[in-house]
Design an enzyme around this catalytic site. Structure first.
Site, PDB file in Angstrom:
ATOM      1  N   GLY A 188      38.795  61.050  60.006  1.00 44.59           N
ATOM      2  CA  GLY A 188      37.487  61.622  60.306  1.00 44.59           C
ATOM      3  C   GLY A 188      37.132  62.706  59.308  1.00 44.59           C
ATOM      4  CG  HIS A 453      19.583  90.808  39.061  1.00 42.54           C
ATOM      5  ND1 HIS A 453      20.000  89.500  38.933  1.00 42.54           N
ATOM      6  CD2 HIS A 453      19.957  91.451  37.928  1.00 42.54           C
ATOM      7  CE1 HIS A 453      20.590  89.361  37.758  1.00 42.54           C
ATOM      8  NE2 HIS A 453      20.581  90.527  37.128  1.00 42.54           N
TER       9      HIS A 453
HETATM   10  P1  NAI Z   1      32.309  65.355  63.807  1.00 43.60           P
HETATM   11  O1  NAI Z   1      31.434  64.622  64.753  1.00 43.60           O
HETATM   12  O2  NAI Z   1      31.777  66.473  62.998  1.00 43.60           O
HETATM   13  O3  NAI Z   1      32.941  64.318  62.764  1.00 43.60           O
HETATM   14  C1  NAI Z   1      33.708  63.206  63.157  1.00 43.60           C
HETATM   15  C2  NAI Z   1      33.856  62.288  61.943  1.00 43.60           C
HETATM   16  O4  NAI Z   1      34.808  61.284  62.270  1.00 43.60           O
HETATM   17  C3  NAI Z   1      32.569  61.584  61.562  1.00 43.60           C
HETATM   18  O5  NAI Z   1      32.390  61.707  60.182  1.00 43.60           O
HETATM   19  C4  NAI Z   1      32.827  60.138  61.994  1.00 43.60           C
HETATM   20  O6  NAI Z   1      32.152  59.217  61.170  1.00 43.60           O
HETATM   21  C5  NAI Z   1      34.332  60.030  61.825  1.00 43.60           C
HETATM   22  N1  NAI Z   1      34.989  59.018  62.640  1.00 43.60           N
HETATM   23  C6  NAI Z   1      34.735  58.699  63.936  1.00 43.60           C
HETATM   24  N2  NAI Z   1      35.595  57.722  64.355  1.00 43.60           N
HETATM   25  C7  NAI Z   1      36.415  57.461  63.296  1.00 43.60           C
HETATM   26  C8  NAI Z   1      37.523  56.564  63.102  1.00 43.60           C
HETATM   27  N3  NAI Z   1      37.958  55.775  64.080  1.00 43.60           N
HETATM   28  N4  NAI Z   1      38.114  56.541  61.881  1.00 43.60           N
HETATM   29  C9  NAI Z   1      37.692  57.340  60.885  1.00 43.60           C
HETATM   30  N5  NAI Z   1      36.649  58.193  61.013  1.00 43.60           N
HETATM   31  C10 NAI Z   1      36.029  58.258  62.209  1.00 43.60           C
HETATM   32  O7  NAI Z   1      33.570  65.811  64.689  1.00 43.60           O
HETATM   33  P2  NAI Z   1      34.710  66.869  64.400  1.00 43.60           P
HETATM   34  O8  NAI Z   1      34.871  67.092  62.948  1.00 43.60           O
HETATM   35  O9  NAI Z   1      35.855  66.389  65.182  1.00 43.60           O
HETATM   36  O10 NAI Z   1      34.112  68.194  65.025  1.00 43.60           O
HETATM   37  C11 NAI Z   1      33.830  68.239  66.429  1.00 43.60           C
HETATM   38  C12 NAI Z   1      32.756  69.241  66.752  1.00 43.60           C
HETATM   39  O11 NAI Z   1      33.219  70.552  66.561  1.00 43.60           O
HETATM   40  C13 NAI Z   1      31.524  69.054  65.916  1.00 43.60           C
HETATM   41  O12 NAI Z   1      30.404  69.025  66.760  1.00 43.60           O
HETATM   42  C14 NAI Z   1      31.479  70.258  65.051  1.00 43.60           C
HETATM   43  O13 NAI Z   1      30.163  70.675  64.778  1.00 43.60           O
HETATM   44  C15 NAI Z   1      32.253  71.285  65.836  1.00 43.60           C
HETATM   45  N6  NAI Z   1      32.902  72.192  64.912  1.00 43.60           N
HETATM   46  C16 NAI Z   1      32.165  73.103  64.250  1.00 43.60           C
HETATM   47  C17 NAI Z   1      32.733  73.917  63.321  1.00 43.60           C
HETATM   48  C18 NAI Z   1      31.887  74.867  62.587  1.00 43.60           C
HETATM   49  O14 NAI Z   1      30.816  75.217  63.031  1.00 43.60           O
HETATM   50  N7  NAI Z   1      32.306  75.330  61.428  1.00 43.60           N
HETATM   51  C19 NAI Z   1      34.151  73.857  63.013  1.00 43.60           C
HETATM   52  C20 NAI Z   1      34.825  72.837  63.732  1.00 43.60           C
HETATM   53  C21 NAI Z   1      34.213  72.058  64.651  1.00 43.60           C
END
Ligand code: NAI
Length: 474
Positions: A188, A453
């Site tokens: 992912g 700046h």
């Molecule tokens: P995400 O929804 O951002 O990304 C999941 C990714 O996994 C996607 O690119 C998807 O295409 C891929 N994916 C799904 N199934 C898959 C598979 N079977 N094989 C390979 N790839 C696959 O979810 P993530 O990264 O787990 O984050 C979860 C949540 O936590 C998000 O809503 C995110 O916004 C939030 N979060 C926010 C942060 C921040 O604000 N900096 C930091 C960490 C998390």
């Protein structure tokens, strides 16, 4: 014993505890039911600990680059135990801070699992909360006028893959690593996957990202995704896209994991010491008694209206458990709006398009508003301005001039529709763009704002001026 409250909040994470503080400011008698620690995922398993580790990774990399600045530091070594201790102490300091705020607000905290009861001897309406106390003492009964569900989310896993927490991990487990692995497969390439890929690569781990979609960071503007991919690959991170994992080929031993995957019609085999599953999150909506109510749960997410009311209008829900934009700052804003609505204040529905999103990888990425594709899909005729950090003196002075800022505006109204940034300190600079969008700024207004700046923020002014071909330094 039964206790009466104006509001009982299920879950003391960022959404829940902020809502509790606001509720007491409004004069509501408030209780939080929390089964673990106040602060929730953000403080204990997410934002704060992961950013502390990212900061150590950045410091390690910078120390190795110090000679470029004329600073001789000798041999640079990483002590991962100290890295983890530093993370723990930051989390503990903030945890004490949250506990102090809750105490100051005279908010009762019940440490245990809260469940919503249906109509009972306590109330003809669903909403009485039975708390199974963590210390094993007798269940507490809380009788609230309003309930706020803020139970958050947990990492989603992949059917057929057993998460053992040692070799195959989610973001919860990987935070507790005692030793760095030599290699890792990250399943992912979303926000969590990319932040960990960047951090672990900085720590010297061999990183491979396997992403099912056509691009990493699929919710970001396409230009940001491709720039991030280019810069991560430049740092040695391997990225495979359009990958379909063959789950039946997964093999996990005591010290490694291997899996085959199809990518662009080719079968490839991947092996590493660890695997991180970061494929999104699911709402913590089961086991809290929604079945005793009319509340609608779809795909683990509780359905709410614009004011965060469920089908039971006195029971509200906010944060990750309602799905949508799963960010701590969204949860806390939703929590404030929900309790203000309970208190009878006039609230305005949250403008989800105007929420800043930040990715704390190296480079950082941050955005607010619509991507170029979203803006076109909504029928806007878009005009775009872009400005690279390499045209900004302060970025060169800092020794980090990769990335750019992209401003998207509507040709007709001239309003800024979206701002997308990748590069140094963009997570600190995105708020200017968010304020601009909130105030319906035009590119000219962003450009006419006099940026000091030399400063990195000049890049926003230049990118905004570039929308109408008026950037000065490019
Ligand atoms: P995400 O929804 O951002 O990304 C999941 C990714 O996994 C996607 O690119 C998807 O295409 C891929 N994916 C799904 N199934 C898959 C598979 N079977 N094989 C390979 N790839 C696959 O979810 P993530 O990264 O787990 O984050 C979860 C949540 O936590 C998000 O809503 C995110 O916004 C939030 N979060 C926010 C942060 C921040 O604000 N900096 C930091 C960490 C998390």
């Amino acid at each position: 014993m039964a206790q009466e409250y104006d509001v009982v909040i299920l879950g003391g994470g960022t959404g829940g505890y902020v809502a509790a503080i606001r509720a007491t400011q409004l004069g509501l008698k408030t209780a939080i039911v929390e089964k673990d620690k106040l602060g929730g995922t953000c403080l204990h398993k997410g934002c704060i600990p992961s950013k502390a580790l990212l900061r150590s990774a950045e410091m390690y990399t910078q120390a190795k680059q110090a000679t470029d600045f004329g600073v001789e530091v000798g041999e640079v070594n990483l002590n991962f135990t100290v890295v983890q201790q530093r993370k723990e102490s930051i989390v503990e300091q903030l945890h004490k801070g949250v506990q102090g705020l809750i105490k100051k607000g005279k908010i009762d905290v019940y440490n245990g699992i809260g469940r919503i009861l249906g109509p009972s001897i306590f109330s003809p309406m669903p909403g009485t909360i039975s708390v199974e106390m963590a210390d094993g003492s007798e269940n507490e009964m809380l009788i609230p006028t309003n309930v706020l569900i803020a139970t958050g989310s947990q990492p989603r896993t992949i059917e057929g893959i057993h998460v053992d927490g040692q070799i195959v991990m989610t973001s919860d487990h990987i935070l507790e690593l005692e030793h760095l692995p030599a290699s890792i497969l990250i399943i992912g390439g979303g926000v969590i996957g990319i932040e960990w890929a960047s951090m672990l690569a900085d720590f010297g781990v061999e990183v491979t990202v396997l992403e099912a979609g056509e691009r990493i960071l699929p919710t970001e503007d396409e230009d940001i995704s491709s720039e991030m991919e280019k810069l991560l690959i430049k740092r040695g991170i391997k990225i495979e896209k359009k990958v379909q994992l063959k789950i039946n080929t997964l093999q996990v031993t005591n010290d490694q994991v291997s899996v085959e995957a199809e990518s662009d019609d080719n079968m490839k085999s991947f092996t590493a010491q660890k695997m991180l599953i970061s494929v999104g999150r699911t709402g913590n909506s089961s086991g809290i008694g929604t079945e005793n109510t009319e509340i609608i749960v779809e795909n683990s997410y509780i359905q709410v209206n614009d004011f965060f009311q469920t089908k039971e209008s006195h029971i509200y829900a906010i944060g990750d458990v309602i799905g949508g934009v799963q960010l701590a700052h969204v949860a806390s804003h939703e929590g404030v709006l929900a309790v203000e609505h309970m208190a009878g204040l006039k609230t305005v529905p949250l403008a989800y398009d105007n929420i800043a999103r930040c990715i704390y990888s190296y480079p950082e990425a941050a955005s607010v508003g619509l991507t170029e594709k979203q803006a076109s899909a909504r029928g806007y005729t878009v005009k775009v301005g872009k400005f690279p950090f390499k045209g900004i003196g302060k970025a060169l002075v800092n020794g980090n001039a990769e990335g750019f800022v992209k401003v998207i505006a509507d040709e007709q109204s001239n309003d800024v529709l979206g701002v997308h940034m990748i590069g140094p300190h963009v997570t600190d600079m995105i708020s200017e763009a968010a304020l601009g969008i909130l105030l319906n700024a035009t590119p000219w207004e962003l450009g006419a704002t006099i940026h000091p700046h030399p400063s990195l923020s000049e890049v926003i002014g230049e990118a905004a001026l570039a929308v109408d071909g008026r950037a000065i330094h490019f």
